[in-house]
Design an enzyme around this catalytic site. Structure first.
Site, mmCIF file in Angstrom:
data_model
loop_
_atom_site.group_PDB
_atom_site.id
_atom_site.type_symbol
_atom_site.label_atom_id
_atom_site.label_comp_id
_atom_site.label_asym_id
_atom_site.label_seq_id
_atom_site.Cartn_x
_atom_site.Cartn_y
_atom_site.Cartn_z
ATOM 1 N N TYR A 231 0.852 -1.193 0.000
ATOM 2 C CA TYR A 231 0.000 0.000 0.000
ATOM 3 C C TYR A 231 0.887 1.241 0.000
ATOM 4 C CZ TYR A 231 -4.505 2.314 0.824
ATOM 5 O OH TYR A 231 -5.659 3.045 0.703
ATOM 6 N N GLU B 138 12.733 -5.282 -4.676
ATOM 7 C CA GLU B 138 13.795 -6.068 -4.042
ATOM 8 C C GLU B 138 13.284 -6.964 -2.912
ATOM 9 O OE1 GLU B 138 13.465 -2.819 -3.970
ATOM 10 O OE2 GLU B 138 13.821 -2.045 -1.959
ATOM 11 N N HIS C 173 5.595 -4.135 -12.635
ATOM 12 C CA HIS C 173 6.944 -4.047 -13.198
ATOM 13 C C HIS C 173 7.432 -5.489 -13.372
ATOM 14 C CE1 HIS C 173 10.912 -2.779 -14.151
ATOM 15 N NE2 HIS C 173 11.433 -2.741 -12.942
ATOM 16 N N GLU D 188 15.262 4.729 -16.413
ATOM 17 C CA GLU D 188 15.553 5.344 -15.115
ATOM 18 C C GLU D 188 17.057 5.530 -14.888
ATOM 19 O OE1 GLU D 188 13.098 2.673 -13.020
ATOM 20 O OE2 GLU D 188 14.675 1.277 -12.452
HETATM 21 P P1 NDP Z 1 6.499 1.490 -2.284
HETATM 22 O O1 NDP Z 1 7.862 1.386 -1.762
HETATM 23 O O2 NDP Z 1 5.883 2.858 -2.421
HETATM 24 O O3 NDP Z 1 5.484 0.643 -1.365
HETATM 25 C C1 NDP Z 1 5.779 -0.615 -0.940
HETATM 26 C C2 NDP Z 1 4.651 -1.171 -0.089
HETATM 27 O O4 NDP Z 1 4.992 -2.528 0.243
HETATM 28 C C3 NDP Z 1 4.430 -0.455 1.228
HETATM 29 O O5 NDP Z 1 3.046 -0.383 1.495
HETATM 30 C C4 NDP Z 1 5.122 -1.355 2.245
HETATM 31 O O6 NDP Z 1 4.467 -1.315 3.487
HETATM 32 C C5 NDP Z 1 4.874 -2.718 1.630
HETATM 33 N N1 NDP Z 1 5.862 -3.711 2.059
HETATM 34 C C6 NDP Z 1 7.210 -3.629 2.000
HETATM 35 N N2 NDP Z 1 7.784 -4.745 2.468
HETATM 36 C C7 NDP Z 1 6.758 -5.557 2.855
HETATM 37 C C8 NDP Z 1 6.701 -6.850 3.430
HETATM 38 N N3 NDP Z 1 7.796 -7.528 3.719
HETATM 39 N N4 NDP Z 1 5.484 -7.376 3.674
HETATM 40 C C9 NDP Z 1 4.354 -6.682 3.402
HETATM 41 N N5 NDP Z 1 4.348 -5.457 2.863
HETATM 42 C C10 NDP Z 1 5.542 -4.891 2.596
HETATM 43 O O7 NDP Z 1 6.457 0.720 -3.683
HETATM 44 P P2 NDP Z 1 6.008 1.268 -5.118
HETATM 45 O O8 NDP Z 1 4.531 1.479 -5.095
HETATM 46 O O9 NDP Z 1 6.892 2.366 -5.564
HETATM 47 O O10 NDP Z 1 6.360 -0.001 -6.050
HETATM 48 C C11 NDP Z 1 5.546 -1.146 -6.099
HETATM 49 C C12 NDP Z 1 5.694 -1.783 -7.470
HETATM 50 O O11 NDP Z 1 5.197 -0.886 -8.467
HETATM 51 C C13 NDP Z 1 7.129 -2.104 -7.867
HETATM 52 O O12 NDP Z 1 7.126 -3.289 -8.624
HETATM 53 C C14 NDP Z 1 7.495 -0.929 -8.761
HETATM 54 O O13 NDP Z 1 8.521 -1.227 -9.699
HETATM 55 C C15 NDP Z 1 6.171 -0.682 -9.471
HETATM 56 N N6 NDP Z 1 6.012 0.638 -10.056
HETATM 57 C C16 NDP Z 1 6.223 1.752 -9.281
HETATM 58 C C17 NDP Z 1 6.015 3.008 -9.812
HETATM 59 C C18 NDP Z 1 6.147 4.230 -8.962
HETATM 60 O O14 NDP Z 1 5.915 5.307 -9.470
HETATM 61 N N7 NDP Z 1 6.486 4.157 -7.671
HETATM 62 C C19 NDP Z 1 5.639 3.196 -11.221
HETATM 63 C C20 NDP Z 1 5.352 1.955 -11.923
HETATM 64 C C21 NDP Z 1 5.572 0.745 -11.344
HETATM 65 P P3 NDP Z 1 5.193 -0.965 4.902
HETATM 66 O O15 NDP Z 1 4.580 0.307 5.344
HETATM 67 O O16 NDP Z 1 4.833 -2.123 5.769
HETATM 68 O O17 NDP Z 1 6.674 -0.857 4.636
HETATM 69 MG MG MG Z 2 9.486 3.506 -15.211
#
Ligand code: NDP
Ligand code: MG
Length: 330
Positions: A24, A83, A107, A194
């Site tokens: 989220y 990652e 992605h 990127e």
């Molecule tokens: P974020 O870093 O913004 O969010 C990651 C989310 O994952 C957080 O809600 C975090 O919650 C949760 N999380 C992390 N580790 C765990 C875990 N071990 N168990 C459960 N929940 C966890 O990610 P993005 O939205 O940037 O990226 C998500 C995907 O979207 C990736 O594949 C990225 O490449 C892709 N993407 C991103 C874009 C962007 O603009 N950001 C654009 C297009 C694609 P917590 O609060 O618990 O850490």
């Molecule tokens: Mg991109």
């Protein structure tokens, strides 16, 4: 090239499915709220001790652990940081994946590089907005959307593309248009973009310009305005109307100077560097290096992050943005 719009997509295929959005953050929050507003049955998978949990609850989402969400879901849309996906998938998602389920991404990284290998009888799809989650949400609320991509790595059920397009539609992407690609193309071009142009290339260009002026004795504040602040204005222009629109908007002096001088900056050497970057993405060198980095708790990354904060352009820029009311004081 095939472009899908609103009327090309029948989203009824996803209407009776349970969709677990894992994560989220930027994308998870934007995409899942749009899906919910589009009437889909969305549940959110998170860790209880993370900061996203309460945020999702406050937004009125149906929040549970990753395991619970994986167990309930027909479609598992993984929006965790790239990652961490391999480990979370192996430990908390894979045990609950059933025949005929769909594993979805925004992605292609973990699938393309073979870090996640779902079973043969499961769909592997991607739908990806071409912009950050905040834009995904904001444009949707305004009645529009941002463009996106769809890709099918494996069609086990025979309707994987319809599922991907149905989800893309629920997120608002078909309002702007969705292009079909492959996991390989999306992953490699995204990493290249990127590294060479957007994040790496642009900061490198700005920093070199800033340093050239400061080293020549000009005031750093003037150098910052000129080489960093104004980048946005030019990029906005190009975004809306292309190079042509931008050249029309700037003075004839800027147009003549820019067209006659740009090859002195981005030389054949720079292009050689770009080809090397692409080669390291294609042959797995980058993937390996990034995996090693994460295995050592991102030690280099943390060091580079700290060094970047101390860069003159960052110190001067922050002071100036606060003084001009562009950035809030901490
Ligand atoms: P974020 O870093 O913004 O969010 C990651 C989310 O994952 C957080 O809600 C975090 O919650 C949760 N999380 C992390 N580790 C765990 C875990 N071990 N168990 C459960 N929940 C966890 O990610 P993005 O939205 O940037 O990226 C998500 C995907 O979207 C990736 O594949 C990225 O490449 C892709 N993407 C991103 C874009 C962007 O603009 N950001 C654009 C297009 C694609 P917590 O609060 O618990 O850490
Ligand atoms: Mg991109």
């Amino acid at each position: 090239m095939k472009m899908y719009y609103e009327d090309d997509v029948d989203a009824s295929i996803v209407a009776d499915k349970t969709i677990a959005v894992m994560g989220y953050g930027s994308q998870g929050r934007g995409q899942s709220r749009n899906m919910a507003d589009s009437g889909l049955n969305v549940i959110i998978g998170l860790r209880k001790d993370g900061s996203s949990w309460q945020k999702a609850v406050d937004d009125g989402m149906n929040v549970m652990t990753v395991e619970e969400a994986a167990e309930k879901a027909d479609i598992i849309h993984i929006l965790l940081p790239d990652e961490t996906q391999e480990k979370v998938y192996a430990e908390q998602i894979a045990p609950y994946v059933e025949s005929g389920n769909t594993i979805s991404f925004s992605h292609g990284y973990n699938i393309h590089f073979g870090l996640i290998e779902p079973p043969e009888d499961v769909n592997i799809i991607m739908f990806a907005p071409k912009g950050p989650g905040s834009r995904v949400r904001q444009t949707y609320k305004e009645g529009f959307g941002i463009p996106g991509l769809v890709a099918i790595e494996r069609d086990a059920t025979g309707d994987a593309l319809q599922i991907a397009l149905g989800l893309a539609k629920a997120v608002g992407l078909t309002r702007a248009g969705v292009i079909e690609t492959t996991f390989k193309e999306e992953t490699e071009t995204d990493l290249f973009g990127e590294q060479a142009v957007l994040c790496g290339g642009l900061t490198g260009l700005i920093k070199a310009g800033f340093e050239t002026l400061v080293e020549a004795g000009y005031q750093p504040e003037i150098a910052y305005f000129e080489t960093c602040h104004e980048v946005k204005l030019i990029v906005d222009d190009i975004y809306e109307n292309g190079f042509g629109g931008m050249w029309k908007d700037v003075s004839n002096t800027a147009e003549y100077g820019g067209l006659t001088r740009r090859d002195m900056v981005i030389t054949e050497e720079a292009k050689k560097g770009m080809k090397e970057i692409l080669g390291q993405i294609q042959d797995g060198t980058f993937k390996k290096q990034f995996a090693d980095e994460n295995a050592t708790d991102a030690a280099n990354l943390k060091e580079m992050r700290a060094a970047e904060e101390k860069e003159d352009i960052e110190v001067v820029g922050k002071r100036l943005r606060i003084a001009c009311g562009l950035q809030d004081e901490e």
